[in-house]
Motif scaffolding. Sequence first.
Motif, short mmCIF file in Angstrom:
data_model
loop_
_atom_site.label_atom_id
_atom_site.label_comp_id
_atom_site.label_asym_id
_atom_site.label_seq_id
_atom_site.Cartn_x
_atom_site.Cartn_y
_atom_site.Cartn_z
N THR A 188 9.67 -6.05 24.75
CA THR A 188 9.34 -5.02 25.74
C THR A 188 7.87 -4.64 25.66
N ASN A 189 7.37 -4.44 24.44
CA ASN A 189 5.95 -4.11 24.26
C ASN A 189 5.06 -5.22 24.82
N LYS A 190 5.46 -6.46 24.59
CA LYS A 190 4.68 -7.60 25.10
C LYS A 190 4.65 -7.59 26.63
N LEU A 191 5.79 -7.28 27.26
CA LEU A 191 5.85 -7.22 28.72
C LEU A 191 4.88 -6.18 29.27
N PHE A 192 4.92 -4.97 28.74
CA PHE A 192 4.05 -3.91 29.25
C PHE A 192 2.59 -4.18 28.91
N ASP A 193 2.36 -4.84 27.79
CA ASP A 193 1.01 -5.25 27.44
C ASP A 193 0.47 -6.21 28.50
N GLU A 194 1.30 -7.15 28.93
CA GLU A 194 0.90 -8.13 29.95
C GLU A 194 0.68 -7.45 31.30
N ILE A 195 1.50 -6.46 31.63
CA ILE A 195 1.32 -5.73 32.89
C ILE A 195 -0.04 -5.03 32.89
N HIS A 196 -0.38 -4.36 31.79
CA HIS A 196 -1.67 -3.68 31.69
C HIS A 196 -2.81 -4.68 31.79
N TRP A 197 -2.64 -5.82 31.17
CA TRP A 197 -3.67 -6.85 31.19
C TRP A 197 -3.90 -7.38 32.60
N ILE A 198 -2.80 -7.61 33.34
CA ILE A 198 -2.88 -8.07 34.73
C ILE A 198 -3.67 -7.08 35.58
N ILE A 199 -3.39 -5.79 35.40
CA ILE A 199 -4.07 -4.76 36.19
C ILE A 199 -5.57 -4.79 35.92
N ARG A 254 -11.24 -18.42 18.99
CA ARG A 254 -10.71 -19.11 17.83
C ARG A 254 -9.23 -18.79 17.71
N ASP A 255 -8.47 -19.79 17.33
CA ASP A 255 -7.04 -19.58 17.17
C ASP A 255 -6.78 -19.10 15.75
N SER A 256 -6.48 -17.83 15.62
CA SER A 256 -6.25 -17.25 14.31
C SER A 256 -4.84 -17.53 13.82
N GLY A 257 -3.99 -17.99 14.78
CA GLY A 257 -2.60 -18.27 14.40
C GLY A 257 -1.72 -17.04 14.39
N LYS A 258 -2.30 -15.87 14.57
CA LYS A 258 -1.53 -14.63 14.57
C LYS A 258 -1.73 -13.90 15.90
N PRO A 259 -0.69 -13.25 16.41
CA PRO A 259 -0.86 -12.45 17.62
C PRO A 259 -1.83 -11.30 17.35
N VAL A 260 -2.72 -11.07 18.30
CA VAL A 260 -3.67 -9.96 18.16
C VAL A 260 -3.21 -8.85 19.10
N LEU A 261 -2.92 -7.68 18.55
CA LEU A 261 -2.41 -6.59 19.36
C LEU A 261 -3.51 -6.06 20.28
N THR A 262 -3.10 -5.73 21.48
CA THR A 262 -4.04 -5.18 22.44
C THR A 262 -4.32 -3.72 22.14
#
Length: 426
Positions: A281-292, A415-423
Amino acid sequence: FKIMAGKVKWVTDIEKSVLINNFEKRGWIQVAENEDWNFYWMSVQTIRNVFSVETGYRLSDDQIVNHFPNHYELTRKDLMVKNIKRYRKELEKEGSPLAEKDENGKYIYLDFVPVTFMLPADYNLFVEEFRKNPSSTWIMKPCGKAQGKGIFLINKLSQIKKWSRDSKTSSFVSQSSKEAYVISLYINNPLLIGGKKFDLRLYVLVSTYRPLRCYMYKLGFCRFCTVKYTPSTSELDNMFVHLTNVAIQKHGDDYNHIHGGKWTVSNLRLYLESTRGKEVTNKLFDEIHWIIVQSLKAVAPVMNNDKHCFECYGYDIIIDDKLKPWLIEVNASPSLTSSTANDRILKYNLINDTLNIAVPNGEIPDCKWNKSPPKEVLGNYEVLYDEEMAQSDGTDRDLRSRPGQSTGGKGSRARDSGKPVLTTWK
């Protein structure tokens, strides 16, 4: 300050009363007896007149208006898509990691608008795309209309030829420039709740485009269809199945006047967290904010960033069954009409919080002010993106929102850190 009620085209009496009640609360109506008309809440047509070269109007430093002169670069369906396409190409030229594509040539991060063509200009390109997948469904919308007017779905080329004036030839002919349409691939796998399709209406306030500073309103809502969704071609003409616009759904037999077919965004979050998990769910809303933010960045270079202007946009987002969000359109004048009691409270607070950011402390407006209000006046808004802050941090924050991506200055390779970076938008 006095509202130019006599010179403004009010959409409804309810909208007018909500605004006037709000201004009275701030003491602006009473102060208006000296005929100082400093705050204007205008329709988009009035804004065109104000900024028209022919009229010769000049706004003074204490006059603030609620639209940017060429807001239509984002709020007209065809221009929004055109600007996003241009933005993608510019990022490609810069070698930006945002413009990365997969093995099929699709954008990995910038694929947030359904495949769209302008008619009549792109008719031949559309036909070529249609023939790649002849079983697909497409949705046609007039470029300059709202509230679901003039929208219909098609799944055969013959349906477009029948609709166009010249059905005898393969070339598409429009009756006039005013009747330009966009045709987009229909999202036929929407996320359903209770078997019904819905979309999100989110409010985004932009106080300046250069540098970009925008705010997300926490109290958005979902709009549900009144009839259960089916992708069946026999129901293509049933707008109660496919279009979430309240202007359409309120005429349905199953429309509920108490809740208005609406859910708050917070209720949607709770539902998704309980059914899909908090992380997803957090990822979904993060993507929505990013799109905007990306859509605003796409139009920022062409927007007339007049210092007298601010704008509250109504974003329409659809989520598919894979929890991928899609930007459908952006509204310049999101409805302030209240269809329910909760609606009225939400929109009253929306106006109040918007004005507190546009004109902090209810003081006389000053367009020279730097437009960065203190946190305590934001109300239900939260800072979505602040370009000045991002640059002062030495990093372009929007690139952090992609999993595994971290980047330095503009144009540098990620660079690909291999870890998700939180927005972190704040």
